[in-house]
Design a protein around this motif. Structure first.
Motif, PDB file in Angstrom:
ATOM      1  N   GLU A   1      11.226   3.404  -0.561  1.00 22.75           N
ATOM      2  CA  GLU A   1      10.384   4.592  -0.602  1.00 22.75           C
ATOM      3  C   GLU A   1       9.435   4.514  -1.794  1.00 22.75           C
ATOM      4  O   GLU A   1       9.828   4.118  -2.894  1.00 22.75           O
ATOM      5  CB  GLU A   1      11.275   5.822  -0.726  1.00 22.75           C
ATOM      6  CG  GLU A   1      10.557   7.133  -0.752  1.00 22.75           C
ATOM      7  CD  GLU A   1      11.531   8.283  -0.886  1.00 22.75           C
ATOM      8  OE1 GLU A   1      11.246   9.195  -1.685  1.00 22.75           O
ATOM      9  OE2 GLU A   1      12.578   8.283  -0.215  1.00 22.75           O
ATOM     10  N   PHE A   2       8.197   4.880  -1.550  1.00 24.46           N
ATOM     11  CA  PHE A   2       7.204   5.018  -2.604  1.00 24.46           C
ATOM     12  C   PHE A   2       6.932   6.499  -2.795  1.00 24.46           C
ATOM     13  O   PHE A   2       6.754   7.224  -1.815  1.00 24.46           O
ATOM     14  CB  PHE A   2       5.880   4.345  -2.216  1.00 24.46           C
ATOM     15  CG  PHE A   2       5.972   2.854  -2.116  1.00 24.46           C
ATOM     16  CD1 PHE A   2       5.830   2.071  -3.245  1.00 24.46           C
ATOM     17  CD2 PHE A   2       6.185   2.233  -0.900  1.00 24.46           C
ATOM     18  CE1 PHE A   2       5.910   0.694  -3.164  1.00 24.46           C
ATOM     19  CE2 PHE A   2       6.266   0.857  -0.806  1.00 24.46           C
ATOM     20  CZ  PHE A   2       6.127   0.087  -1.938  1.00 24.46           C
ATOM     21  N   THR A   3       6.898   6.956  -4.030  1.00 26.98           N
ATOM     22  CA  THR A   3       6.477   8.320  -4.341  1.00 26.98           C
ATOM     23  C   THR A   3       5.247   8.187  -5.218  1.00 26.98           C
ATOM     24  O   THR A   3       5.312   7.598  -6.303  1.00 26.98           O
ATOM     25  CB  THR A   3       7.586   9.108  -5.052  1.00 26.98           C
ATOM     26  OG1 THR A   3       8.736   9.137  -4.194  1.00 26.98           O
ATOM     27  CG2 THR A   3       7.147  10.526  -5.354  1.00 26.98           C
ATOM     28  N   LEU A   4       4.137   8.702  -4.727  1.00 21.03           N
ATOM     29  CA  LEU A   4       2.864   8.569  -5.426  1.00 21.03           C
ATOM     30  C   LEU A   4       2.376   9.939  -5.856  1.00 21.03           C
ATOM     31  O   LEU A   4       2.438  10.899  -5.088  1.00 21.03           O
ATOM     32  CB  LEU A   4       1.821   7.913  -4.512  1.00 21.03           C
ATOM     33  CG  LEU A   4       2.216   6.564  -3.899  1.00 21.03           C
ATOM     34  CD1 LEU A   4       1.131   6.075  -2.950  1.00 21.03           C
ATOM     35  CD2 LEU A   4       2.490   5.539  -4.987  1.00 21.03           C
ATOM     36  N   THR A   5       1.914  10.022  -7.096  1.00 23.12           N
ATOM     37  CA  THR A   5       1.341  11.263  -7.611  1.00 23.12           C
ATOM     38  C   THR A   5      -0.154  11.047  -7.781  1.00 23.12           C
ATOM     39  O   THR A   5      -0.584  10.090  -8.429  1.00 23.12           O
ATOM     40  CB  THR A   5       1.984  11.671  -8.951  1.00 23.12           C
ATOM     41  OG1 THR A   5       3.403  11.825  -8.748  1.00 23.12           O
ATOM     42  CG2 THR A   5       1.402  12.967  -9.476  1.00 23.12           C
ATOM     43  N   TRP A   6      -0.904  11.941  -7.162  1.00 19.79           N
ATOM     44  CA  TRP A   6      -2.362  11.857  -7.157  1.00 19.79           C
ATOM     45  C   TRP A   6      -2.934  13.022  -7.948  1.00 19.79           C
ATOM     46  O   TRP A   6      -2.481  14.158  -7.800  1.00 19.79           O
ATOM     47  CB  TRP A   6      -2.893  11.939  -5.726  1.00 19.79           C
ATOM     48  CG  TRP A   6      -2.310  10.930  -4.795  1.00 19.79           C
ATOM     49  CD1 TRP A   6      -1.231  11.107  -3.967  1.00 19.79           C
ATOM     50  CD2 TRP A   6      -2.744   9.594  -4.601  1.00 19.79           C
ATOM     51  NE1 TRP A   6      -0.980   9.955  -3.271  1.00 19.79           N
ATOM     52  CE2 TRP A   6      -1.902   9.005  -3.629  1.00 19.79           C
ATOM     53  CE3 TRP A   6      -3.779   8.824  -5.145  1.00 19.79           C
ATOM     54  CZ2 TRP A   6      -2.050   7.692  -3.190  1.00 19.79           C
ATOM     55  CZ3 TRP A   6      -3.932   7.521  -4.704  1.00 19.79           C
ATOM     56  CH2 TRP A   6      -3.081   6.971  -3.751  1.00 19.79           C
ATOM     57  N   GLN A   7      -3.948  12.758  -8.778  1.00 15.48           N
ATOM     58  CA  GLN A   7      -4.692  13.823  -9.456  1.00 15.48           C
ATOM     59  C   GLN A   7      -5.800  14.244  -8.503  1.00 15.48           C
ATOM     60  O   GLN A   7      -6.642  13.428  -8.126  1.00 15.48           O
ATOM     61  CB  GLN A   7      -5.280  13.326 -10.783  1.00 15.48           C
ATOM     62  CG  GLN A   7      -6.012  14.397 -11.574  1.00 15.48           C
ATOM     63  CD  GLN A   7      -5.067  15.498 -12.030  1.00 15.48           C
ATOM     64  OE1 GLN A   7      -4.010  15.233 -12.585  1.00 15.48           O
ATOM     65  NE2 GLN A   7      -5.443  16.735 -11.784  1.00 15.48           N
ATOM     66  N   THR A   8      -5.753  15.503  -8.080  1.00 14.34           N
ATOM     67  CA  THR A   8      -6.754  16.022  -7.148  1.00 14.34           C
ATOM     68  C   THR A   8      -7.564  17.108  -7.844  1.00 14.34           C
ATOM     69  O   THR A   8      -7.269  17.461  -8.996  1.00 14.34           O
ATOM     70  CB  THR A   8      -6.083  16.624  -5.888  1.00 14.34           C
ATOM     71  OG1 THR A   8      -5.375  17.801  -6.274  1.00 14.34           O
ATOM     72  CG2 THR A   8      -5.133  15.635  -5.232  1.00 14.34           C
ATOM     73  N   GLY A   9      -8.538  17.656  -7.148  1.00 17.41           N
ATOM     74  CA  GLY A   9      -9.331  18.751  -7.699  1.00 17.41           C
ATOM     75  C   GLY A   9      -8.507  19.996  -7.971  1.00 17.41           C
ATOM     76  O   GLY A   9      -8.864  20.817  -8.807  1.00 17.41           O
ATOM     77  N   GLU A  10      -7.374  20.142  -7.282  1.00 15.88           N
ATOM     78  CA  GLU A  10      -6.507  21.317  -7.444  1.00 15.88           C
ATOM     79  C   GLU A  10      -5.326  21.061  -8.366  1.00 15.88           C
ATOM     80  O   GLU A  10      -4.452  21.904  -8.501  1.00 15.88           O
ATOM     81  CB  GLU A  10      -5.967  21.766  -6.073  1.00 15.88           C
ATOM     82  CG  GLU A  10      -7.019  22.331  -5.136  1.00 15.88           C
ATOM     83  CD  GLU A  10      -7.775  21.240  -4.388  1.00 15.88           C
ATOM     84  OE1 GLU A  10      -7.140  20.269  -3.938  1.00 15.88           O
ATOM     85  OE2 GLU A  10      -8.998  21.354  -4.286  1.00 15.88           O
ATOM     86  N   GLY A  11      -5.223  19.886  -8.958  1.00 13.99           N
ATOM     87  CA  GLY A  11      -4.085  19.542  -9.807  1.00 13.99           C
ATOM     88  C   GLY A  11      -3.425  18.277  -9.298  1.00 13.99           C
ATOM     89  O   GLY A  11      -4.052  17.451  -8.647  1.00 13.99           O
ATOM     90  N   GLU A  12      -2.135  18.134  -9.572  1.00 16.19           N
ATOM     91  CA  GLU A  12      -1.412  16.947  -9.123  1.00 16.19           C
ATOM     92  C   GLU A  12      -0.720  17.212  -7.794  1.00 16.19           C
ATOM     93  O   GLU A  12      -0.187  18.302  -7.563  1.00 16.19           O
ATOM     94  CB  GLU A  12      -0.383  16.517 -10.170  1.00 16.19           C
ATOM     95  CG  GLU A  12      -1.013  15.940 -11.408  1.00 16.19           C
ATOM     96  CD  GLU A  12      -0.003  15.345 -12.371  1.00 16.19           C
ATOM     97  OE1 GLU A  12       1.222  15.483 -12.146  1.00 16.19           O
ATOM     98  OE2 GLU A  12      -0.432  14.731 -13.359  1.00 16.19           O
ATOM     99  N   GLU A  13      -0.716  16.196  -6.943  1.00 15.79           N
ATOM    100  CA  GLU A  13      -0.046  16.255  -5.653  1.00 15.79           C
ATOM    101  C   GLU A  13       0.874  15.038  -5.559  1.00 15.79           C
ATOM    102  O   GLU A  13       0.423  13.903  -5.721  1.00 15.79           O
ATOM    103  CB  GLU A  13      -1.067  16.229  -4.520  1.00 15.79           C
ATOM    104  CG  GLU A  13      -0.454  16.290  -3.151  1.00 15.79           C
ATOM    105  CD  GLU A  13      -1.501  16.287  -2.043  1.00 15.79           C
ATOM    106  OE1 GLU A  13      -1.080  16.369  -0.878  1.00 15.79           O
ATOM    107  OE2 GLU A  13      -2.700  16.180  -2.321  1.00 15.79           O
ATOM    108  N   THR A  14       2.163  15.277  -5.317  1.00 12.33           N
ATOM    109  CA  THR A  14       3.140  14.194  -5.222  1.00 12.33           C
ATOM    110  C   THR A  14       3.624  14.098  -3.782  1.00 12.33           C
ATOM    111  O   THR A  14       4.070  15.090  -3.204  1.00 12.33           O
ATOM    112  CB  THR A  14       4.327  14.447  -6.173  1.00 12.33           C
ATOM    113  OG1 THR A  14       3.823  14.520  -7.516  1.00 12.33           O
ATOM    114  CG2 THR A  14       5.348  13.335  -6.081  1.00 12.33           C
TER     115      THR A  14
END
Length: 184
Positions: A138-151
């Motif tokens: 399993e990969f868990t990726l955290t992305w910085q988006t315009g609304e904050g972080e999304e994991t």
């Protein structure tokens, strides 16, 4: 054939089928071509039940290995190794990030499903015990988006690029150690 072993396997298959668990968001459906933002953290989990020396865990940020846990072969056996807060270079992060972006279209987010009948099954099958877990990647990726972080968590895709990414992650974690050769 041992009837007890056969019955145990059947019970396990029925349990897994009834409990649900998690599944990818579609049979061969990826995430799409465009990631939701900028990658700011990656976690990779590989569990192989009781296969000695195969479990591997890594949590990585653009600046450092936050935590890594894996097995090192030693004197005919295995020794657990852990690392925390080990700096990485911007080039190392860029290489990992590019491997994730190359793989991204094949990644399908995991959709967690709550089992409806868990309590009922636990009451009915009180003598069934799970002694060993199955394989899990399993990969868990955290992305910085315009609304904050999304994991988001993703199942390992059936894509050759995943070996590139896993090899890079193992190289980072095992800095200074010789990696095992990949078999064909």
């Amino acid at each position: 054939m041992n009837k007890g072993l056969l019955a145990g396997g059947l019970v396990l298959l029925l349990t897994l089928g009834l409990l649900g668990g998690c599944s990818a968001a579609g049979e061969n459906e990826g995430s799409g071509d465009i990631p939701p933002g900028t990658l700011v953290r990656l976690e990779y989990t590989r569990v192989r039940g009781t296969v000695a020396g195969e479990d591997f865990f890594l949590s990585l940020s653009p600046e450092k290995i936050l935590w890594a846990s894996y097995w090192v072969e030693e004197d005919g056996g295995y020794r657990a190794e852990e690392k925390e807060h080990v700096p990485i270079t911007p080039d190392q992060w860029a290489e990992v990030e590019q491997a994730v972006l190359d793989l991204y279209p094949a990644l399908a987010p995991l959709v967690w499903q709550e089992p409806d009948r868990l309590d009922q099954l636990q009451e009915e099958w009180t003598d069934v015990q799970m002694l060993d877990g199955g394989d899990r990647d399993e990969f868990t990726l955290t992305w910085q988006t315009g609304e904050g972080e999304e994991t988001l968590s993703y199942a390992q895709p059936n894509d050759p690029g995943v070996l590139t990414l896993i090899t890079l992650l193992e190289e980072l974690a095992r800095t200074g150690e010789q990696l095992p050769e990949l078999s064909d």
